[in-house]
Write a protein that holds these residues in place. Structure first.
Motif, PDB file in Angstrom:
ATOM      1  N   HIS A   1      59.088  44.560  48.274  1.00  0.00           N
ATOM      2  CA  HIS A   1      59.158  45.136  49.627  1.00  0.00           C
ATOM      3  C   HIS A   1      59.648  46.577  49.536  1.00  0.00           C
ATOM      4  O   HIS A   1      60.818  46.824  49.278  1.00  0.00           O
TER       5      HIS A   1
ATOM      6  N   HIS B   1      58.533  50.927  51.011  1.00  0.00           N
ATOM      7  CA  HIS B   1      57.750  51.712  51.967  1.00  0.00           C
ATOM      8  C   HIS B   1      57.244  53.005  51.349  1.00  0.00           C
ATOM      9  O   HIS B   1      57.907  53.587  50.478  1.00  0.00           O
TER      10      HIS B   1
ATOM     11  N   LYS C   1      51.305  42.323  56.827  1.00  0.00           N
ATOM     12  CA  LYS C   1      52.674  42.470  57.328  1.00  0.00           C
ATOM     13  C   LYS C   1      52.702  42.485  58.848  1.00  0.00           C
ATOM     14  O   LYS C   1      51.968  43.248  59.479  1.00  0.00           O
TER      15      LYS C   1
ATOM     16  N   HIS D   1      63.930  40.355  54.404  1.00  0.00           N
ATOM     17  CA  HIS D   1      65.385  40.540  54.598  1.00  0.00           C
ATOM     18  C   HIS D   1      66.126  39.210  54.825  1.00  0.00           C
ATOM     19  O   HIS D   1      67.261  39.216  55.278  1.00  0.00           O
TER      20      HIS D   1
ATOM     21  N   ASP E   1      63.326  47.703  49.958  1.00  0.00           N
ATOM     22  CA  ASP E   1      63.186  48.418  51.228  1.00  0.00           C
ATOM     23  C   ASP E   1      63.327  49.932  51.009  1.00  0.00           C
ATOM     24  O   ASP E   1      63.642  50.667  51.940  1.00  0.00           O
TER      25      ASP E   1
END
Ligand SMILES: [Zn+2]
Length: 284
Positions: free
Chosen positions: A7, A9, A111, A178, A243
């Protein structure tokens, strides 16, 4: 040990750039991620497709479906991604575009942004998405827990709301991003009960290596997380994720290593990702 970051970005989102500059103090760029992955032996990252049309617009109702990675024209070869869904944009044209995107071998999942968009996981609006996930045997990742925007609505991102989807779509694997933090004990029950529900351990802290250390060494800050991991009692259901750019890669790996018993590191940092995201095998 080779590591998969399940995970991360790589999108042109203002709040991520701000966080990278002011909180996590890292280089949120093509070169930045290559360097950090290299230094930490991360062999693959799974980016979460996300786009904002308006400046500071995320969660943006005018974003397209599917959403991809648009931080830089170049996307590192070590980064694949999940196609992001905007539930306000799921007409037949958008669904066609989504299906086309799912043929791209670099798309390894889908997602859904619970809480950022005000729909429950079991809402009718997402049913065509589950149909496609099932057809292409791709996992669906849900944002759960705290929203990284004041505009989010927490009732939609509570992990208990994933139970119904897991029951109704047993042939799809789901990943609770999360781990539902801070409602990790509720998340733990949903992961424990449903064989097709997994959780990633990304984004549990935002900040620098020093911030991670401060939280980690606090006697109580992570009690709820440790309680929940122990309750699930099945480390094959958890995936490592960062993240990024919310935290630097290497210190976050060290932190997760400390809370996962060493005999389960191979599963959490590598193997379970292969089970949940079968398409990534082509890149390893
Ligand atoms: Zn994220």
């Amino acid at each position: 040990m080779k590591i998969i970051d399940a995970h991360m970005h790589f999108s042109n989102i203002d709040s991520f750039k701000e966080t990278a500059k002011k909180q996590s103090k890292l280089d949120y760029s093509y070169n930045g991620i290559i360097k950090e992955y290299d230094e930490a032996n991360v062999v693959l990252g799974i980016g979460m497709g996300l786009v904002e049309k308006e400046k500071e617009g995320f969660p943006d109702p005018s974003a397209p479906t599917p959403m991809g990675l648009d931080l830089d024209e170049r996307i590192p070869t070590s980064v694949v991604y999940c196609a992001g869904i905007n539930p306000y944009n799921l007409d037949s044209h958008a669904l066609q575009e989504l299906e086309k995107t799912l043929h791209n071998p670099r798309v390894v999942g889908i997602k859904i942004y619970l809480g950022y968009y005000p729909f429950y996981a079991y809402d009718e609006v997402y049913q065509p998405v589950y149909k496609l996930a099932s057809k292409y045997e791709l996992p669906v990742v849900f944002h759960t827990g705290d929203t990284y925007s004041e505009r989010g609505l927490l009732k939609y991102s509570h992990p208990l709301t994933l139970d119904e989807v897991a029951v109704e779509h047993r042939n799809i694997n789901f990943m609770m991003a999360h781990f539902g933090d801070p409602w990790t004990l509720d998340g733990a029950e949903v992961v424990y009960k449903n064989r097709n529900m997994y959780a990633d351990l990304s984004g549990l802290v935002v900040g620098t290596a020093d911030d991670i250390k401060r939280y980690k060494d606090s006697p109580r800050f992570f009690n709820h997380l440790k309680h929940a991991l122990t309750f699930t009692d099945n480390y094959q259901k958890f995936l490592f994720g960062t993240d990024w750019p919310l935290v630097p890669i290497k210190p976050y790996i060290e932190f997760i290593k400390e809370i996962i018993p060493v005999e389960h590191h191979e599963d959490v940092f590598y193997k379970t990702a292969l089970k949940v995201f079968p398409r990534i095998k082509a890149y390893l």
